[in-house]
Design a protein around this motif. Structure first.
Motif, short mmCIF file in Angstrom:
data_model
loop_
_atom_site.label_atom_id
_atom_site.label_comp_id
_atom_site.label_asym_id
_atom_site.label_seq_id
_atom_site.Cartn_x
_atom_site.Cartn_y
_atom_site.Cartn_z
N PRO A 22 36.13 49.58 37.68
CA PRO A 22 37.17 49.56 36.65
C PRO A 22 37.78 48.18 36.37
CG PRO A 22 37.97 50.63 38.66
CD PRO A 22 36.51 50.35 38.87
N ALA A 23 37.63 47.22 37.29
CA ALA A 23 38.33 45.94 37.11
C ALA A 23 37.93 45.21 35.83
CB ALA A 23 38.07 45.03 38.31
N GLY A 24 36.73 45.47 35.33
CA GLY A 24 36.26 44.77 34.14
C GLY A 24 36.64 45.46 32.84
N ARG A 25 37.46 46.47 32.92
CA ARG A 25 37.79 47.26 31.72
C ARG A 25 39.22 47.09 31.27
NH1 ARG A 25 34.75 49.93 29.56
NH2 ARG A 25 32.83 50.76 30.41
N GLY A 150 40.70 30.53 38.29
CA GLY A 150 41.50 29.47 37.66
C GLY A 150 42.13 29.95 36.37
N ALA A 151 41.35 30.66 35.55
CA ALA A 151 41.87 31.14 34.26
C ALA A 151 42.93 32.21 34.47
CB ALA A 151 40.73 31.67 33.40
N ALA A 152 42.75 33.05 35.47
CA ALA A 152 43.76 34.06 35.78
C ALA A 152 45.05 33.37 36.22
CB ALA A 152 43.26 35.01 36.87
N SER A 153 44.91 32.27 36.95
CA SER A 153 46.09 31.53 37.40
C SER A 153 46.84 30.93 36.21
CB SER A 153 45.70 30.41 38.37
OG SER A 153 44.89 30.92 39.40
N LEU A 154 46.10 30.56 35.18
CA LEU A 154 46.73 30.01 33.97
C LEU A 154 47.42 31.10 33.15
CD1 LEU A 154 43.77 27.75 32.75
CD2 LEU A 154 45.99 26.91 33.56
N SER A 155 46.89 32.32 33.25
CA SER A 155 47.38 33.42 32.40
C SER A 155 48.67 34.00 32.97
CB SER A 155 46.33 34.54 32.33
OG SER A 155 45.11 34.03 31.87
N MET A 161 46.49 40.96 36.51
CA MET A 161 45.53 39.85 36.52
C MET A 161 45.76 38.94 37.74
SD MET A 161 45.56 39.11 32.47
CE MET A 161 44.44 37.71 32.30
N HIS A 162 46.88 39.13 38.43
CA HIS A 162 47.19 38.30 39.61
C HIS A 162 47.20 39.13 40.89
CE1 HIS A 162 49.57 35.24 36.91
NE2 HIS A 162 48.28 35.17 36.74
N LYS A 163 47.47 40.43 40.73
CA LYS A 163 47.70 41.29 41.89
C LYS A 163 46.49 41.35 42.81
CE LYS A 163 48.86 45.99 41.70
NZ LYS A 163 49.39 47.01 40.81
N ALA A 164 46.73 41.18 44.10
CA ALA A 164 45.74 41.40 45.15
C ALA A 164 44.58 40.41 45.15
CB ALA A 164 45.19 42.82 45.09
N ILE A 165 44.64 39.35 44.37
CA ILE A 165 43.53 38.37 44.38
C ILE A 165 44.00 37.00 44.87
CG2 ILE A 165 42.21 39.51 42.55
CD1 ILE A 165 43.19 37.17 40.70
N GLY A 166 45.29 36.90 45.18
CA GLY A 166 45.85 35.60 45.58
C GLY A 166 45.37 35.17 46.94
N PRO A 167 45.67 33.94 47.37
CA PRO A 167 46.43 32.97 46.60
C PRO A 167 45.69 32.48 45.36
CG PRO A 167 45.85 32.10 48.79
CD PRO A 167 45.28 33.46 48.70
N LEU A 168 46.47 32.30 44.30
CA LEU A 168 45.90 31.79 43.05
C LEU A 168 45.73 30.28 43.16
CD1 LEU A 168 48.14 33.88 40.64
CD2 LEU A 168 45.76 34.32 41.20
N VAL A 169 45.18 29.67 42.11
CA VAL A 169 45.03 28.21 42.10
C VAL A 169 46.43 27.58 42.14
CG1 VAL A 169 44.24 26.25 40.72
CG2 VAL A 169 42.83 28.32 40.88
#
Ligand SMILES: Cc1ncc(COP(=O)(O)O)c(C=O)c1O
Length: 430
Positions: A22-25, A150-155, A161-169
């Motif tokens: 589901p993450a790509g939807r 990187g793009a998610a970090s900019l957004s 789009m940030h949850k559970a994938i950190g640390p971000l850039v």
């Protein structure tokens, strides 16, 4: 027309749910696209839809544009792929030259290719840091720059789009976007722009050292936020602040470029020359191709192979892009976007007159946000579903805004027909 036949749709969607993560939807409704032509889409059961989305602004020249299809077929028969990082091929070289010449301003430009818009946005971080030797990048709240790390970090539009994938850039911060709807009562555009610029200067004075900021990345018109255009004074002021502090002024044209906003580039509304810009989506009519286009002096500072990928500048994608660019020119699509955008604007304003539940109609070219206000998310979801069931693809953004971005080749008749479906939906639902 009411969409009736749904058997094949249901079978395919059940399979999708079994096998696709589901993450790509960002599913809006159960459309299974089968084929498409110009501004018309057919689903897997043979139902027909007018397209007010253009695959998220990725097919400005229309679905199945014959010149693009022919270019793809001819190039596929000749060379499907050879890694452009190691050797050379003509379609990529010709395209780089055209993009460098099309980019705003007179400063000589160079191009670095990638496959998704996300990678191009992310590329801006790399080129800017490498040129300035500074770490910090400033982007904006409510921006969508993509979903690679990187793009998610900019957004900054959706916490998922940030949850559970950190640390971000690290060292990326989000400024408030100068959305004119946030003007105080009685505040002029000019005063509003100055207030936002002053708060950035405050930030530099008390929090973030300007001397450590490599770049400010901005969507000149925010797309996913619902077609939001900042005051010209703000953009000019931002550009000046960048110049004064040695910060690169960078723009994301992935959603709004290639005629979408009624000018070739969204930044053309402000008459400014970005140091770096990111392009994608309609560049190759939805084929996987994106690029950073930037001042040659900046682009030359990032060492090889820091922005090389195996499939960047795939020759079929480059051939599709060359055909797309020549179609934009031959069909005068920026001008068409402007002209049809005015017609659509009048139709939507008439709709707003009939249904005051529409809070705002924002239109820049064939590119609009029909804003019902945050309290009307349920209505907008129901309306979007109604349209789907009656042969119109129009989705919501920010939950309460209808996103209007049809292929720029849509006919006036299709525009009228599509907006009539929205009217019927409102008659039923309001
Ligand atoms: C303004 C903007 N930048 C970047 C992206 C990311 O592009 P992609 O989805 O091709 O990675 C998008 C996608 O919607 C976008 O609208």
């Amino acid at each position: 027309m009411v969409v009736k036949n749904t058997h094949e749709r249901q079978r395919l969607i059940a399979l999708d749910h079994q096998y696709v993560a589901p993450a790509g939807r960002v599913t809006k409704f159960d459309l299974v696209v089968d084929h498409a032509k110009n501004a018309t889409v057919w689903d897997a059961d043979g139902n027909k839809y007018i397209d007010f989305l253009a695959s998220a602004s990725a097919v400005n020249v229309g679905h199945g544009n014959p010149h693009v299809v022919q270019a793809i077929q001819e190039q596929a028969a000749k060379l499907v792929h050879y890694i452009s990082g190691y050797f050379y091929h003509e379609p990529a070289i010709r395209l780089a030259q055209q993009l460098a010449e099309l980019a705003p301003g007179q400063t000589p430009k160079k191009v670095s290719f990638s496959t998704s818009g996300s990678e191009a946005a992310e590329g801006i971080i790399k080129f800017a840091r490498s040129y300035t030797k500074r770490p910090i990048i400033l982007s904006f709240q409510n921006s969508w720059h993509g979903t690679t790390l990187g793009a998610a970090s900019l957004s900054a539009i959706d916490p998922n789009m940030h949850k559970a994938i950190g640390p971000l850039v690290p060292d990326i911060y989000h400024l408030p976007y100068p959305d004119p709807q946030k003007r105080n009562a009685g505040e002029s555009q000019e005063a509003f722009a100055q207030r936002y610029l002053a708060s950035l200067q405050d930030l530099f004075a008390h929090d973030i050292p300007a001397s450590e900021v490599a770049a400010i990345l901005i969507e000149p018109i925010q797309g996913d936020a619902g077609i939001i255009m900042p005051p010209v004074t703000y953009m000019k002021g931002l550009y000046q602040l960048c110049r004064k502090n040695g910060i690169l002024f960078c723009t994301d044209e992935i959603n709004q470029g290639f005629g979408r906003s009624g000018k070739y580039w969204a930044i053309d509304h402000f008459d400014l020359e970005p140091d770096l810009m990111a392009v994608g989506k309609s560049l190759a009519s939805g084929m996987p191709l994106s690029a950073v286009i930037g001042k040659a002096e900046i682009m030359d500072t990032l060492a090889s192979p820091a922005n090389a990928t195996t499939t960047a500048a795939n020759p079929i994608c480059c051939a599709a892009a060359l055909a797309t660019l020549s179609e934009i020119e031959a069909q005068h699509l920026p001008e068409r976007s402007l002209r049809l955008g005015k017609i659509a604007q009048a139709l939507f304003l008439q709709l707003q007159h009939e249904f005051p539940v529409i809070r705002a109609v924002r239109m820049v070219g064939l590119n609009g946000g029909i804003d019902f206000g945050p309290k009307q998310a349920d209505l907008v979801a129901a309306l979007s579903n109604y349209c789907f069931e009656h042969g119109l693809i129009v989705i919501s953004t920010m939950d309460h805004i209808l996103r209007f971005q049809p292929p720029l080749v849509i006919t006036e008749e299709e525009l009228h027909h599509g907006i009539q479906i929205i009217r019927s939906g409102l008659q039923k639902l309001v």
